[in-house]
Design an enzyme around this catalytic site. Structure first.
Site, PDB file in Angstrom:
ATOM      1  N   LYS A  53       0.844  -1.201   0.000  1.00 39.51           N
ATOM      2  CA  LYS A  53       0.000   0.000   0.000  1.00 39.51           C
ATOM      3  C   LYS A  53       0.878   1.250   0.000  1.00 39.51           C
ATOM      4  O   LYS A  53       2.086   1.185   0.189  1.00 39.51           O
ATOM      5  CB  LYS A  53      -0.923  -0.017   1.220  1.00 39.51           C
ATOM      6  CG  LYS A  53      -0.196  -0.037   2.556  1.00 39.51           C
ATOM      7  CD  LYS A  53      -1.173  -0.160   3.712  1.00 39.51           C
ATOM      8  CE  LYS A  53      -0.415  -0.192   5.040  1.00 39.51           C
ATOM      9  NZ  LYS A  53      -1.326  -0.282   6.195  1.00 39.51           N
ATOM     10  N   ARG A 147     -10.320   0.059  14.989  1.00 42.75           N
ATOM     11  CA  ARG A 147     -10.192   0.910  13.811  1.00 42.75           C
ATOM     12  C   ARG A 147     -11.031   0.332  12.681  1.00 42.75           C
ATOM     13  O   ARG A 147     -11.880   1.002  12.115  1.00 42.75           O
ATOM     14  CB  ARG A 147      -8.714   0.999  13.414  1.00 42.75           C
ATOM     15  CG  ARG A 147      -8.410   1.915  12.257  1.00 42.75           C
ATOM     16  CD  ARG A 147      -6.924   1.941  11.951  1.00 42.75           C
ATOM     17  NE  ARG A 147      -6.422   0.645  11.492  1.00 42.75           N
ATOM     18  CZ  ARG A 147      -5.165   0.430  11.131  1.00 42.75           C
ATOM     19  NH1 ARG A 147      -4.269   1.422  11.204  1.00 42.75           N
ATOM     20  NH2 ARG A 147      -4.782  -0.764  10.722  1.00 42.75           N
ATOM     21  N   TYR A 266      14.464  30.503   8.434  1.00 43.79           N
ATOM     22  CA  TYR A 266      13.287  31.226   8.900  1.00 43.79           C
ATOM     23  C   TYR A 266      13.247  31.310  10.422  1.00 43.79           C
ATOM     24  O   TYR A 266      13.586  30.364  11.131  1.00 43.79           O
ATOM     25  CB  TYR A 266      12.008  30.529   8.424  1.00 43.79           C
ATOM     26  CG  TYR A 266      11.722  30.700   6.947  1.00 43.79           C
ATOM     27  CD1 TYR A 266      11.460  31.946   6.402  1.00 43.79           C
ATOM     28  CD2 TYR A 266      11.717  29.598   6.097  1.00 43.79           C
ATOM     29  CE1 TYR A 266      11.185  32.096   5.048  1.00 43.79           C
ATOM     30  CE2 TYR A 266      11.442  29.731   4.749  1.00 43.79           C
ATOM     31  CZ  TYR A 266      11.180  30.993   4.238  1.00 43.79           C
ATOM     32  OH  TYR A 266      10.922  31.134   2.899  1.00 43.79           O
ATOM     33  N   MET A 319      10.618  24.660   2.664  1.00 43.59           N
ATOM     34  CA  MET A 319       9.922  23.870   1.650  1.00 43.59           C
ATOM     35  C   MET A 319      10.882  23.168   0.690  1.00 43.59           C
ATOM     36  O   MET A 319      10.673  22.005   0.327  1.00 43.59           O
ATOM     37  CB  MET A 319       8.964  24.760   0.853  1.00 43.59           C
ATOM     38  CG  MET A 319       8.142  24.002  -0.182  1.00 43.59           C
ATOM     39  SD  MET A 319       7.037  25.056  -1.128  1.00 43.59           S
ATOM     40  CE  MET A 319       5.854  25.521   0.152  1.00 43.59           C
TER      41      MET A 319
END
Length: 378
Positions: A53, A147, A266, A319
């Site tokens: 998956k 779940r 930053y 980013m």
């Protein structure tokens, strides 16, 4: 290059042919196939499937499945119908289970792609039976995860309704199989045995990667490793029993020296305490490098290998970029255009995850689309 060739010959050159590449992900399919063989051997007489998956844990569904098929795997697990359709396009005759079960309205696509849903409720059994001709299905019992899965208290009803379908597997999922001594493991096995007794002639499956190593050996008829196949450590209490599959490198885009007191990144989370040589590499959180790997003066986090020397991330992960302190690295290895290692033999998945405050599964499955990918041992 064959999948059985020595690992040393699979060591790639990280220098890409395209100078525009700033990140390279190398997927060692020989190691993937070898990891499946390791898990199959540990499973004893049980069949060994493969969970593929999330695009084969971020490493590429089609090449991963082809390597696993060549190693002997014939049963696969995916999360949803779309993944199942992609898996079916790779393997016409494999058995493919869909863990989502029957999402309302999705039954026709499951049937068209010859996919087998893992049914987790009485309603799903009824909806799947309505497709006619006693379709194949796995019966998924909840033994503690809360779940997915049919409650054990409804096992008798499930067995009654399952007369209208063709169960091929009875399954459940561990909560804490990576913890050998977790008391819940024994309780879950006991509950599963109770439910399985109502499907005595149907193959059973409970073991994910970590559960293969539990002292109770809950292998039953089929084990379904995932994380371990792709190089993750299924035994965090011991040395990793599988080979690394993913190797991640990034290119140095710029270098400079900064004076004491100068800030990096930053929000000025990190400032130099001495004259420092720094290098900026062309990856960031858009590529899957966790923001949690951000380093400040009080909390060093991520690291990269530069010329074989560990160099810390400094400042905030942004980013597209991460900045490294390369003061201790060999100068020839810390030049613009050179490559650094983020994952590989020197920095394993678990270490990268720990430094970022996350888990190895997230590191793998978030590897970004901007990485150039090399598949070795295909």
């Amino acid at each position: 290059m064959g999948i059985n060739e020595p690992a040393a010959r699979l060591r790639p050159r990280t220098e890409p042919s395209d100078p525009a590449e700033t990140g390279v992900l190398i997927v060692d399919l020989a190691a993937l196939a070898d990891n499946w063989r390791t898990m199959a051997r540990l499973a004893g007489g049980a069949e060994c499937g493969a969970v593929v998956k999330a695009d084969a844990y971020g490493l590429g569904l089609a090449p991963a499945m082809r390597a696993l098929l060549s190693a002997g795997c014939r049963t696969f697990f995916v999360a949803n119908v779309v993944e199942g359709e992609a898996a079916r396009a790779v393997a016409n005759d494999a058995t493919i289970y869909v863990l989502d079960g029957v999402v309302p309205g999705a039954a026709p696509r499951l049937v068209a792609a010859d996919l087998i849903p893992a049914l987790g409720s009485l309603g799903e059994i009824d909806e799947w039976a309505a497709t006619g001709r006693k379709p194949k299905a796995a019966i998924h019992f909840d033994t503690g995860m809360n779940r997915f899965g049919i409650p054990i208290s409804e096992a008798a009803q499930a067995a009654e309704r399952a007369r209208h379908i063709a169960p091929t597997l009875v399954m459940s999922h561990f909560v804490s199989s990576q913890m050998r001594d977790a008391p819940g493991n024994a309780r879950q096995i006991e509950a599963f045995l109770d439910a399985r007794a109502r499907f005595a002639d149907i193959p059973a499956s409970m073991a994910n990667s970590s559960a293969v190593f539990l002292p109770q050996r809950p292998h039953f008829d089929l084990v379904r490793p995932g994380y371990a196949l792709f190089g993750g450590n299924p035994t965090p209490y011991a040395e990793c029993p599988v080979r690394p599959v993913a190797r991640l490198s990034a290119r140095i885009l710029s270098t400079r020296e900064i004076e004491p007191g100068a800030c990096v990144g930053y929000d000025a989370l990190w400032s130099a305490r001495r004259r420092t040589r720094i290098a900026t590499i062309g990856v960031g959180y858009a590529d899957g490098v966790p923001v949690g790997a951000t380093s400040c003066a009080e909390k060093p986090a991520g690291e990269a290998l530069v010329g074989g020397v560990r160099c810390p991330f400094i400042g905030r992960v942004s980013m597209d970029y991460v900045v490294l302190d390369v003061s201790e690295a060999p100068r020839e290895a810390a030049q613009r255009g050179e490559w650094v290692e983020l994952l590989g033999d020197g920095i394993c998945i678990e270490e990268a995850a720990s430094r970022a405050g996350t888990i190895g599964y997230e590191i793998l499955t978030r590897l970004g689309a901007r990485f150039s990918r090399r598949y070795l041992g295909a």
